[in-house]
Design an enzyme around this catalytic site. Structure first.
Site, PDB file in Angstrom:
ATOM      1  N   GLU A   1     -16.464 -45.269  26.504  1.00  0.00           N
ATOM      2  CA  GLU A   1     -17.053 -45.286  27.850  1.00  0.00           C
ATOM      3  C   GLU A   1     -18.437 -44.661  27.766  1.00  0.00           C
ATOM      4  O   GLU A   1     -18.628 -43.668  27.069  1.00  0.00           O
ATOM      5  CB  GLU A   1     -16.224 -44.487  28.858  1.00  0.00           C
ATOM      6  CG  GLU A   1     -14.885 -45.070  29.216  1.00  0.00           C
ATOM      7  CD  GLU A   1     -14.214 -44.258  30.302  1.00  0.00           C
ATOM      8  OE1 GLU A   1     -14.920 -43.719  31.173  1.00  0.00           O
ATOM      9  OE2 GLU A   1     -12.983 -44.155  30.274  1.00  0.00           O
TER      10      GLU A   1
ATOM     11  N   GLU B   1      -8.852 -39.964  28.307  1.00  0.00           N
ATOM     12  CA  GLU B   1      -9.451 -38.687  28.707  1.00  0.00           C
ATOM     13  C   GLU B   1      -8.386 -37.617  28.910  1.00  0.00           C
ATOM     14  O   GLU B   1      -8.229 -37.029  29.980  1.00  0.00           O
ATOM     15  CB  GLU B   1     -10.285 -38.856  29.976  1.00  0.00           C
ATOM     16  CG  GLU B   1     -11.512 -39.721  29.762  1.00  0.00           C
ATOM     17  CD  GLU B   1     -12.433 -39.782  30.967  1.00  0.00           C
ATOM     18  OE1 GLU B   1     -13.626 -40.065  30.786  1.00  0.00           O
ATOM     19  OE2 GLU B   1     -11.965 -39.562  32.105  1.00  0.00           O
TER      20      GLU B   1
END
Length: 493
Positions: free
Chosen positions: A376, A180
């Site tokens: 995710e 991320e």
């Protein structure tokens, strides 16, 4: 009803900072997660506005024990195999390999630990997908350099990658450079080890650190291809489309700019150069990047092989300040947004938007035409922990709104279905609950939910392309889609 193609890799994901524990075992050094406390100080520390570079007795640090995967990975992986996993995403703790972040010689105990994990995965036919840096900056390098604001972090990171590639080539094929990466703009200490001081130009520091991470990512991709010709290296962003709250052009424009915050990093990692809009944005913010002459070439030669991302919800935005204040979305998301009146929300206040996942998939593919990984995906819930029982919500799930098990008409294969829930009894007679790859809370005296694992689906050898005549463009060799599972997220993220 669609079927999983041959070679489809279904599995789950964890991060070293969320599950390993053993924060000082066998020579491991201190990392950002080890000094990020639970409670009201968590967010100030994570964003870089409260300095905490050591632990103290006044705070509780969840990563210190976590679920102790460090001492129980064999039984954990055996459970993954029992559940049918074909792929396991995990991260390597930088300071378990290089305790000070830039040690000349690596810590053999750390290397041996991951060697054993990969061997255990392969024993069960599970393909590892490894994140090189998952919110895991060494504290020693923060004290020494100030984290990623300093150019010397690039060399330290590349040295770390070289150690891993030399040791684990042949055992790991799929790699991610940073987890991320766009969270650097929002959780700056978590994402880049940044601590802001009074009078400092925060935007300058953030974007300079971002440039260093992008250069480091490109160097890691090129190095991986040199040492492991068959390896595939991807980028990873926290995704989720921004919708305009109204059809007012100003709201549409605000949503576009909010999406660009997410794609700033991947535009560079995929295309190999800063887009014009990014340069203009930095110029208007008074940001002047300090670069080296070879950086442009480095970025151009170090583009990623695929794009991976997390998806938990979409977001809604408006320029109307009164509406923003009146309809401010609840929850622990770090991006400001308003409630979407057309969507229900989870117990954490996040919009439940399965269509948004499809929108995000199409947006990313249309933008980059690269293979995609969903690494995710899940639903945050408030669970009641009871001995030897799964949380009640784990039994009923939330499959109502999810499209699953079919191919989307726009040609992006939408795959994923709920895995039957299992009740698993494990170590210390405390019954750590695994729902898919989610690790349940063990510390009964700390009733807030612990960070959990995620879901991962990978498809190997499948041609990713649009349907219909003349629509297939540069088909990829890897694509993935996360099942509609769950990930409990700490409220003070």
């Amino acid at each position: 009803m669609g079927k999983f193609p041959k070679g489809f890799l279904w599995g789950g994901a964890t991060a070293a900072n969320q599950c390993e524990g053993a924060w000082q075992a066998d020579g491991k050094g201190l990392a950002t997660v080890d000094v990020t406390p639970f409670g009201p100080d968590r967010f100030p520390v994570a964003t870089g506005y409260m300095e905490m570079l050591d632990c103290d007795a006044a705070h509780f640090y969840p990563s210190h024990e976590a679920i102790d995967l460090y001492h129980h990975y064999k039984e954990d992986i055996a459970l993954f195999a029992e559940m049918g996993f074909k792929c396991f995403r995990l991260s390597i703790a930088w300071t378990r390999i290089l305790p000070n972040g830039d040690d000349a010689q690596p810590n053999e105990a750390g290397l041996a630990f991951y060697d054993s994990i990969f061997d255990e995965c392969h024993k069960y036919g599970i393909e590892p997908l490894v994140t090189l840096c998952h919110f895991d900056t060494p504290i020693a390098l923060i004290k020494k350099y100030g984290g990623w604001k300093d150019r010397r972090m690039v060399d330290a990171y590349v040295h770390y990658c070289e150690v891993l590639f030399d040791r684990f080539k042949g055992k790991v094929k799929y790699w991610l450079t940073f987890n991320e990466i766009n969270m650097l703009l929002h959780l700056s200490f978590t994402g880049a080890g940044l601590v802001f001081h009074p009078g400092e130009n925060v935007e300058q520091v953030k974007y300079q650190a971002a440039h260093h991470e992008l250069v480091a990512s490109a160097k890691a991709v090129k190095l991986a291809h040199e040492k492991m010709p068959d390896a595939m290296v991807g980028c990873m962003l926290a995704a989720g489309q921004f919708y305009p709250r109204t059809c007012a052009p100003e709201d549409v424009r605000a949503a576009q700019e909010a999406d660009r915050d997410n794609y700033f990093f991947t535009d560079v990692q995929v295309r190999g150069a800063y887009p014009v809009w990014a340069k203009k944005r930095m110029e208007r913010a008074g940001v002047q990047l300090h670069t080296q002459p070879e950086d442009d070439r480095t970025l151009r030669e170090g583009t990623v092989d695929f794009v991976s991302f997390s998806y938990y919800s979409s977001r809604c935005i408006t320029v109307d300040k009164e509406l923003m204040a009146a309809e401010n979305a609840e929850g622990n998301a770090v991006s400001a947004s308003v409630k979407n009146p057309y969507l229900k929300v989870s117990e954490w206040g996040w919009a439940i938007d399965p269509v948004g996942l499809r929108v995000t998939l199409n947006t990313i593919y249309d933008r980059y035409e690269k293979p995609m990984f969903i690494v995710e995906n899940g639903l945050g819930a408030v669970d009641t922990v009871e001995p030897h029982r799964l949380p009640a919500r784990a039994h009923r799930g939330d499959g109502k709104g999810h499209q699953r098990g079919r191919s989307a008409p726009d040609g992006l294969h939408h795959m994923g279905a709920h895995r039957p829930c299992k009740r698993l009894h494990r170590r210390d007679e405390k019954a750590v609950r695994l729902y898919l790859c989610g690790q349940g809370q063990r510390r009964q005296r700390h009733p807030c939910p612990q960070p959990e694992g995620q879901l991962l689906l990978v498809q190997k050898g499948h041609c990713l392309g649009r349907r219909g005549p003349d629509l297939s463009k540069r088909p990829g060799t890897v694509c993935g889609m996360a099942a509609p599972g769950r990930k409990r997220v700490r409220k003070n993220r």
